[in-house]
Design a protein around this motif. Structure first.
Motif, PDB file in Angstrom:
ATOM      1  N   PRO A 147     -20.105  79.866  14.061  1.00 60.29           N
ATOM      2  CA  PRO A 147     -20.793  80.669  13.035  1.00 60.29           C
ATOM      3  C   PRO A 147     -19.835  81.020  11.894  1.00 60.29           C
ATOM      4  CG  PRO A 147     -21.041  81.610  15.250  1.00 60.29           C
ATOM      5  CD  PRO A 147     -19.979  80.566  15.341  1.00 60.29           C
ATOM      6  N   ASP A 148     -20.395  81.198  10.692  1.00 57.33           N
ATOM      7  CA  ASP A 148     -19.550  81.503   9.537  1.00 57.33           C
ATOM      8  C   ASP A 148     -20.418  82.135   8.446  1.00 57.33           C
ATOM      9  OD1 ASP A 148     -16.678  80.659   8.414  1.00 57.33           O
ATOM     10  OD2 ASP A 148     -18.137  80.449   6.774  1.00 57.33           O
ATOM     11  N   PRO A 149     -19.845  83.067   7.663  1.00 55.97           N
ATOM     12  CA  PRO A 149     -20.631  83.699   6.581  1.00 55.97           C
ATOM     13  C   PRO A 149     -21.140  82.710   5.539  1.00 55.97           C
ATOM     14  CG  PRO A 149     -18.533  84.849   6.917  1.00 55.97           C
ATOM     15  CD  PRO A 149     -18.489  83.631   7.778  1.00 55.97           C
ATOM     16  N   ALA A 150     -20.522  81.523   5.441  1.00 57.03           N
ATOM     17  CA  ALA A 150     -20.986  80.542   4.437  1.00 57.03           C
ATOM     18  C   ALA A 150     -22.331  79.923   4.821  1.00 57.03           C
ATOM     19  CB  ALA A 150     -19.942  79.437   4.282  1.00 57.03           C
ATOM     20  N   ILE A 151     -22.733  80.043   6.078  1.00 57.70           N
ATOM     21  CA  ILE A 151     -23.986  79.403   6.511  1.00 57.70           C
ATOM     22  C   ILE A 151     -25.187  80.233   6.052  1.00 57.70           C
ATOM     23  CG2 ILE A 151     -25.342  78.581   8.475  1.00 57.70           C
ATOM     24  CD1 ILE A 151     -22.670  78.214   9.988  1.00 57.70           C
ATOM     25  N   VAL A 152     -26.106  79.575   5.347  1.00 59.11           N
ATOM     26  CA  VAL A 152     -27.333  80.214   4.867  1.00 59.11           C
ATOM     27  C   VAL A 152     -28.494  79.591   5.638  1.00 59.11           C
ATOM     28  CG1 VAL A 152     -28.824  80.585   2.858  1.00 59.11           C
ATOM     29  CG2 VAL A 152     -26.325  80.436   2.555  1.00 59.11           C
ATOM     30  N   PHE A 153     -29.195  80.396   6.422  1.00 59.68           N
ATOM     31  CA  PHE A 153     -30.360  79.896   7.151  1.00 59.68           C
ATOM     32  C   PHE A 153     -31.597  80.152   6.297  1.00 59.68           C
ATOM     33  CE2 PHE A 153     -27.358  80.893  10.592  1.00 59.68           C
ATOM     34  CZ  PHE A 153     -27.365  79.678  11.271  1.00 59.68           C
ATOM     35  N   TRP A 154     -32.355  79.085   6.032  1.00 53.77           N
ATOM     36  CA  TRP A 154     -33.593  79.282   5.276  1.00 53.77           C
ATOM     37  C   TRP A 154     -34.789  79.124   6.207  1.00 53.77           C
ATOM     38  CZ3 TRP A 154     -37.167  75.248   4.353  1.00 53.77           C
ATOM     39  CH2 TRP A 154     -36.721  73.968   4.646  1.00 53.77           C
ATOM     40  N   LYS A 155     -35.904  79.755   5.816  1.00 54.35           N
ATOM     41  CA  LYS A 155     -37.115  79.723   6.645  1.00 54.35           C
ATOM     42  C   LYS A 155     -38.214  78.971   5.898  1.00 54.35           C
ATOM     43  CE  LYS A 155     -36.664  84.173   9.039  1.00 54.35           C
ATOM     44  NZ  LYS A 155     -35.789  85.157   8.404  1.00 54.35           N
ATOM     45  N   GLY A 156     -39.240  78.577   6.594  1.00 53.29           N
ATOM     46  CA  GLY A 156     -40.395  77.971   5.942  1.00 53.29           C
ATOM     47  C   GLY A 156     -40.340  76.457   5.941  1.00 53.29           C
ATOM     48  N   GLU A 157     -41.121  75.829   5.044  1.00 50.03           N
ATOM     49  CA  GLU A 157     -41.289  74.374   5.075  1.00 50.03           C
ATOM     50  C   GLU A 157     -40.510  73.648   3.987  1.00 50.03           C
ATOM     51  OE1 GLU A 157     -42.543  73.440   7.868  1.00 50.03           O
ATOM     52  OE2 GLU A 157     -42.977  75.552   8.251  1.00 50.03           O
ATOM     53  N   THR A 158     -40.244  74.311   2.853  1.00 54.52           N
ATOM     54  CA  THR A 158     -39.407  73.682   1.813  1.00 54.52           C
ATOM     55  C   THR A 158     -38.462  74.717   1.228  1.00 54.52           C
ATOM     56  OG1 THR A 158     -41.003  74.126   0.048  1.00 54.52           O
ATOM     57  CG2 THR A 158     -41.151  71.975   1.109  1.00 54.52           C
ATOM     58  N   HIS A 159     -37.326  74.222   0.733  1.00 57.93           N
ATOM     59  CA  HIS A 159     -36.364  75.092   0.050  1.00 57.93           C
ATOM     60  C   HIS A 159     -35.948  74.362  -1.214  1.00 57.93           C
ATOM     61  CE1 HIS A 159     -33.288  78.249  -0.190  1.00 57.93           C
ATOM     62  NE2 HIS A 159     -32.515  77.300  -0.689  1.00 57.93           N
ATOM     63  N   LYS A 160     -36.459  74.857  -2.355  1.00 55.10           N
ATOM     64  CA  LYS A 160     -36.195  74.199  -3.642  1.00 55.10           C
ATOM     65  C   LYS A 160     -34.982  74.864  -4.290  1.00 55.10           C
ATOM     66  CE  LYS A 160     -39.004  72.962  -7.677  1.00 55.10           C
ATOM     67  NZ  LYS A 160     -39.155  71.534  -7.703  1.00 55.10           N
ATOM     68  N   PHE A 161     -33.891  74.102  -4.465  1.00 52.29           N
ATOM     69  CA  PHE A 161     -32.696  74.664  -5.113  1.00 52.29           C
ATOM     70  C   PHE A 161     -32.924  74.762  -6.619  1.00 52.29           C
ATOM     71  CE2 PHE A 161     -30.832  72.587  -1.336  1.00 52.29           C
ATOM     72  CZ  PHE A 161     -30.207  73.692  -0.783  1.00 52.29           C
ATOM     73  N   ASN A 162     -33.552  73.732  -7.169  1.00 50.98           N
ATOM     74  CA  ASN A 162     -33.809  73.616  -8.614  1.00 50.98           C
ATOM     75  C   ASN A 162     -34.802  72.462  -8.773  1.00 50.98           C
ATOM     76  OD1 ASN A 162     -32.117  71.184  -8.414  1.00 50.98           O
ATOM     77  ND2 ASN A 162     -30.415  72.638  -8.303  1.00 50.98           N
ATOM     78  N   ASP A 163     -35.028  72.027 -10.017  1.00 51.28           N
ATOM     79  CA  ASP A 163     -36.001  70.940 -10.227  1.00 51.28           C
ATOM     80  C   ASP A 163     -35.525  69.619  -9.655  1.00 51.28           C
ATOM     81  OD1 ASP A 163     -37.779  72.586 -11.404  1.00 51.28           O
ATOM     82  OD2 ASP A 163     -37.203  72.088 -13.475  1.00 51.28           O
ATOM     83  N   ASP A 164     -34.242  69.538  -9.305  1.00 52.02           N
ATOM     84  CA  ASP A 164     -33.664  68.264  -8.884  1.00 52.02           C
ATOM     85  C   ASP A 164     -33.605  68.107  -7.360  1.00 52.02           C
ATOM     86  OD1 ASP A 164     -32.646  65.826  -9.609  1.00 52.02           O
ATOM     87  OD2 ASP A 164     -30.581  66.515  -9.878  1.00 52.02           O
TER      88      ASP A 164
END
Ligand SMILES: [Zn+2]
Ligand SMILES: [Zn+2]
Length: 276
Positions: A147-164
């Motif tokens: 485990p590490d503080p840099a790890i970001v767990f996201w929830k749901g079906e999609t994770h859009k960082f930006n348009d790309d």
């Protein structure tokens, strides 16, 4: 204190005085412990015996692969996206030479990894690039061994960082299995990076969908239909699997449909609009 790496799956454990007693990733039925039992290597010893090569996988896309082959043998991808560099999937070896090669290509602002088999030395990679975030799906949290503080767990079906760049949860091989869609890749026609789900077949014309690759356990027809449904709305003209140069070109969306049809027929289950 040494940070031990499992020789079979390549995952790195937190620093300890002696090697961990077992590797839950390899003891899981999707992986295996080899006939000689659980084996470990330190990152320092890995650095002495192996090196990473960086090679072109596509337009603004670089493969990073460890030679000689180590653990599962996947390659990572450096994506030179419109919003900066991004590392897709990961390998156990990171050293000064690799950091230099990545920085010469613009560096990375983040890391995302399809599933636990490729978590490898992700924390080491994050630190080598100033602590960049590592995006994993919440459903696979239990498989993180360091485990590490840099790890970001996201929830749901999609994770859009930006348009790309967008992460899409497809499930199947692991509950939180995610793939990466890169809209501006291949001159704006789109790129899909899937790792193991689906996995590109050696003929580069088909893909397949397994719960366990080493132990030959398939997923269900319903799972394949669900994956197809989740990928339907995305445009892409190239699909990259997990190994160097394992990519479907031309019409990968048609290859996906053809592959799903073949897979469902093999299970005795007709694909929609398909004749038995
Ligand atoms: Zn392991
Ligand atoms: Zn896997």
């Amino acid at each position: 204190m040494t940070s031990y790496i499992c020789v079979t799956c390549g995952i790195q454990y937190p620093s300890s005085d002696s090697a961990p007693s077992h590797c839950p990733i390899c003891e899981d039925e999707r992986q295996y412990v080899g006939p000689d039992g659980q084996q470990w290597i330190s990152l320092d010893d890995l650095r002495k015996a192996h090196r990473n090569v960086v090679f072109e996988e596509g337009e603004r896309l670089w493969g990073i692969h460890t030679q000689p082959k180590f653990a599962i043998g996947q390659r990572a991808l450096l994506v030179q996206s419109e919003a900066g560099g991004f590392l897709w999937d990961c390998v156990s070896l990171v050293d000064d030479e690799t950091v230099k090669l990545v920085n010469e290509r613009g560096g990375i602002r983040g890391i995302a990894i399809s599933h636990p088999h490729y978590y490898t030395s992700m924390v080491e990679w994050s630190r080598a690039f100033g602590g960049v975030p590592i995006y994993l799906h919440e459903a696979d949290r239990e498989w993180v061994q360091r485990p590490d503080p840099a790890i970001v767990f996201w929830k749901g079906e999609t994770h859009k960082f930006n348009d790309d760049l967008t992460l899409i949860r497809v499930g199947g091989h692991f509950d939180g299995f995610q793939v990466l869609h890169w809209a501006s890749g291949e001159k704006g026609t789109g790129v899909l990076m899937t790792g193991d789900m689906p996995q590109v077949c050696p003929d580069r014309r088909y893909v397949s969908f397994m719960y366990s690759y080493p132990n030959y356990v398939p997923v269900s027809a319903a799972t394949v239909r669900e994956i197809m449904h989740r990928l339907e709305r995305y445009a892409f003209s190239k699909l990259h699997g997990a190994w160097p140069k394992f990519a479907v070109e031309g019409d990968p969306k048609e290859a996906l449909r053809r592959s799903a049809g073949r897979y469902l027929r093999a299970l005795g289950d007709c694909a929609p609009g398909d004749r038995k």
